[in-house]
Each structure stands twice: as structure tokens, then as C-alpha cells.
Design an enzyme around this catalytic site. Structure first.
Site, PDB file in Angstrom:
ATOM      1  N   SER A 178       0.776  -1.234   0.000  1.00  0.00           N
ATOM      2  CA  SER A 178       0.000   0.000   0.000  1.00  0.00           C
ATOM      3  C   SER A 178       0.808   1.284   0.000  1.00  0.00           C
ATOM      4  CB  SER A 178      -0.969   0.008   1.187  1.00  0.00           C
ATOM      5  OG  SER A 178      -2.077  -0.798   0.907  1.00  0.00           O
TER       6      SER A 178
ATOM      7  N   GLY B 111       2.980  -0.797   3.972  1.00  0.00           N
ATOM      8  CA  GLY B 111       2.385  -1.722   3.028  1.00  0.00           C
ATOM      9  C   GLY B 111       2.450  -3.154   3.508  1.00  0.00           C
TER      10      GLY B 111
ATOM     11  N   TYR C 278     -10.985   2.200   5.578  1.00  0.00           N
ATOM     12  CA  TYR C 278      -9.949   1.839   4.612  1.00  0.00           C
ATOM     13  C   TYR C 278     -10.499   0.909   3.538  1.00  0.00           C
ATOM     14  CZ  TYR C 278      -5.115   0.972   3.196  1.00  0.00           C
ATOM     15  OH  TYR C 278      -3.934   0.905   2.505  1.00  0.00           O
ATOM     16  N   SER C 279     -10.327   1.301   2.274  1.00  0.00           N
ATOM     17  CA  SER C 279     -10.785   0.476   1.158  1.00  0.00           C
ATOM     18  C   SER C 279      -9.848   0.642  -0.022  1.00  0.00           C
ATOM     19  CB  SER C 279     -12.209   0.868   0.742  1.00  0.00           C
ATOM     20  OG  SER C 279     -12.579   0.177  -0.443  1.00  0.00           O
ATOM     21  N   ASN C 280      -9.304  -0.464  -0.506  1.00  0.00           N
ATOM     22  CA  ASN C 280      -8.431  -0.425  -1.673  1.00  0.00           C
ATOM     23  C   ASN C 280      -9.158   0.017  -2.933  1.00  0.00           C
ATOM     24  OD1 ASN C 280      -5.737  -1.630  -0.695  1.00  0.00           O
ATOM     25  ND2 ASN C 280      -7.254  -3.047   0.121  1.00  0.00           N
TER      26      ASN C 280
END
Length: 389
Positions: free
Chosen positions: A105, A344, A198-200
Site C-alpha cells: 500500500s 504496506g 480503509y478500502s483499496n
């Protein structure tokens, strides 16, 4: 990626699949090195073990992590690199100094920088709706691109469901639209702007906006606008179908379940991370990147950097007291103040670190995702130690 979700379901946590069997018998020798020896850089060895080296050695010895690497830059620009453990459990090979790792990330910060550069160029408006750039694309249960702003994507306040939680074990090449389609099969987590989550998926959309506005692939824009401009010589966005790590690197490992053998997960198709988590780099390059980012005018004009550093409280997966800006996270230091980075988590690797406003920087990587939250806190503590000494 930075998120601390279940081992099996994060870009950040996707197991490579098709990798079965046991750790080779030669690992017995490697494991003896893990528990009894430390492979340090010449610079670190010359001065004897310091607090950073001791922290890495403890992660290997006490937490059973195959390898740990660090790069630390002081206020005067002097850099020291450190290693502990072994780079290959099968052969007992040394950990490459400043070896490349999958950075998960941390990719989000690169993507956010490109979006904010486009804001500075007048090509993107942070408070415009997603539909302005991707008309009709974002629709679902409680989901409407006419209600979500670009700023909410970058700040993780859109309420969009995270596609990573629904990837399952289908290991293959994914187009960005495939990832978005997976997310849109699920209802919104909350209304846009209602809270932080949190969301990709947010960063897949940010990457699609970059491509729509520039007419160029995201990987090319990141390379041209960020990697080359910051002078990052060991950082890249893997091309479609590239499952390898180009330069010297420690192997990354995963487990099928707690207590199961470590398995080699180094080579995999990273396309399921894309704008949210696909990149490869080194600790030293990440230090250079975050240091350049915090310098107004280097990667971002002062106005856009100020927007990036405007934060809201962040919950899990971040440390207590962390705050999320636009793809950039502030984390409190035990010696007062904060450092700015992201972190990440991806199959085989965890990375933590960032830079301070006075020029210090530290990056730490380990070669498996710690299953124990206490071990993860100890990884983060090494970063704090490096920046506070």
C-alpha cells in the site's frame, strides 16, 4: 499494504496459490542462522550492534521472521543499512543489503501524488464528483459516483466496499475494471463523508481517473511524474504478466494457517493490487521518496502538499494516534512529533516507515506478514527507534 486484515484477503495478504509442498529440508540450516546470527551491513557491523540492529535481530530471533531489513537516514543525509536473518530459507543465502521488496500500500502514496499533480495542473478538482471523470461507472447498492468526491477517494472516506475482502483464492491477472466490478457487487459500507474506512477500491478509482485524464497508463504516469523526478533507481510498477522481482531481493514467505510451514510466495501476479498495492522498491528508495514528497515544490506544489497533509483520524489498521491525509499517514513518535509515510502489506512482505519534516527517514521491511499483532507492533517500534535515536 498497510491494512491489517486477514492473512488470506489483502493486497496485503493474497496467497499466491499453486504453491504447495513443504519448506525444503535445507531450511534447517537457514533456521539456525535465523535464531543465532545476524547479517548486518558493513557500516552497521563496524560500529557494533545499535538499537536498530538489535530490533531487527529480535524480530528474527524472537518473532521467527525469516528476514528483516532497514535503511535509516539522519538529518545530515547519512544513510545506514541493516539486515538480519536469511534471504532464502532453502539455501541460507544472505539478505541482500537494501534488497527490493513488494511495497504493497505504499503504492497508494505514489498514486495520490499523481492525482494531486493533476490537481495542481488544473486537470482534476479534488471536490469534483467521481462521475465528472468516470461517468456512470460507479453504481451499486448505496453506491453512486455522483455523490463521491475525488478527495473522499484519496482520504478513504467514500464508504466504498473493499474489493480485496472478496477476492477469494482465484489467482490470475486482473484488469482494474475487474477489481472495481468485484467491489460493486457489494453494498456501501457507509454514506460518502460519513466516516473513515480503509478500502483499496478507492485507489483503483483514483488510478482510473489518472488514466482517463492523462490518456496514459497509470504505471507510465507514476514512473514519469514520481519515480524519475525523485531519482528512485530501484522502484518500479511491474508490467502486466511480470511475476518476478528484478533486482537482488530476499524471498517473501506466507503461511496457509497459523503454525503452518512458511512457503515461498515471492513470485506472483501483483495485478490485484494495481494502483492500491502493486509496486516494488527498496527501503532506501522509499526514504528518498518520502523525503522528496515532504519538500514543497519537489514532487508537489506547496498548496497540494498542504492538502495531502490535511488529515482525519484513522482507525485500524493504523497505529493509535495515526491520521490519514490524501494517501499519506502521520504517525506519532515516542520522542514527540510525527513521521509521514504509509506502509504496506502484501504476500510475503511487510513494509513500514516514512520521513520527518527535519529530514530524518527510516524504512523497515520483513519477509512475511506477522500473524501476531504484537509482532507487528514490534516492527513499527523499530521505525520509531530509528527516527528517535
Amino acid at each position: 499494504m498497510r491494512e491489517r486484515m486477514r492473512q488470506k484477503s489483502r493486497p496485503s495478504g493474497r496467497r499466491p496459490g499453486g504453491r504447495r509442498g513443504t519448506v525444503p529440508a535445507a531450511a534447517a540450516l537457514a533456521l539456525s542462522v535465523l535464531t543465532t546470527g545476524v547479517l548486518a551491513s558493513p557500516a552497521a557491523s563496524a560500529a557494533g550492534p545499535d538499537a536498530v540492529q538489535q530490533g531487527l535481530s529480535s524480530l528474527v530471533r524472537d518473532d521467527g521472521l525469516p528476514a528483516a531489513l532497514a535503511s535509516v537516514k539522519d538529518r545530515d543525509g547519512r544513510t545506514r543499512t541493516y539486515t538480519a536473518g536469511v534471504g532464502d530459507l532453502a539455501t541460507g543465502a544472505k539478505v541482500p543489503e537494501n534488497g527490493q521488496v513488494r511495497i504493497g500500500s505504499n503504492t497508494k502514496t505514489f498514486t495520490a501524488v499523481v492525482v494531486l499533480q493533476l490537481v495542481g495542473e488544473g486537470k482534476v478538482d479534488l471536490d469534483a464528483k467521481v462521475d465528472t471523470y468516470l461517468r456512470g461507472l460507479v453504481r451499486g447498492e448505496g453506491i453512486d459516483g455522483r455523490r463521491i468526491t475525488v478527495r473522499q477517494l484519496l482520504q478513504q472516506t467514500s464508504g466504498l466496499p473493499d474489493y480485496v475482502k472478496h477476492l477469494g483464492e482465484d489467482v490470475r491477472y486482473y484488469e482494474p475494471r475487474d477489481l472495481l466490478d468485484i467491489a460493486l457487487r457489494h453494498k456501501a459500507d457507509f454514506d460518502p463523508g460519513e466516516k473513515w474506512g480503509y478500502s483499496n477500491t478507492n485507489y483503483v478509482l483514483a488510478g482510473l481517473i489518472v488514466q482517463k485524464v492523462t490518456g496514459r497508463p497509470l504505471a507510465e504516469e507514476i514512473d514519469r511524474r514520481v519515480v524519475q523526478r525523485a531519482g528512485l533507481r530501484h522502484t518500479y510498477f511491474p508490467a502486466p504478466g511480470d511475476t518476478t522481482v528484478r533486482e537482488p531481493h530476499p524471498k517473501g514467505y506466507y503461511q496457509d494457517a497459523a503454525g503452518a510451514p512458511l512457503r515461498d510466495g515471492t513470485e506472483l501476479d501483483p495485478s490485484w493490487g494495481w494502483a492500491a498495492g502493486q509496486m516494488i522498491s527498496t527501503n532506501s528508495d522509499l526514504n528518498r521518496f518520502f523525503t522528496a514528497l515532504l519538500t514543497p515544490g519537489r514532487l508537489l506544489p506547496a498548496a497540494q502538499l498542504a492538502q495531502m497533509r490535511t488529515t482525519v483520524p484513522a482507525g485500524r489498521p493504523f497505529a493509535p494516534g495515526a491520521r490519514y491525509g490524501l494517501g499519506l499517514v502521520s504517525t506519532p513518535l515516542s520522542c514527540h512529533g510525527v513521521y509521514w509515510g504509509h506502509g504496506g502489506s502484501t504476500t510475503g512482505y511487510e513494509t513500514r516507515g516514512g520521513a520527518t519534516d527535519d529530514g530524518r527517514a527510516a524504512g523497515v521491511a520483513v519477509t512475511t506478514q506477522p500473524a501476531d499483532p504484537a509482532a507487528m507492533k514490534r516492527v513499527e517500534r523499530v521505525v520509531d527507534t530509528a527516527l528517535c535515536r
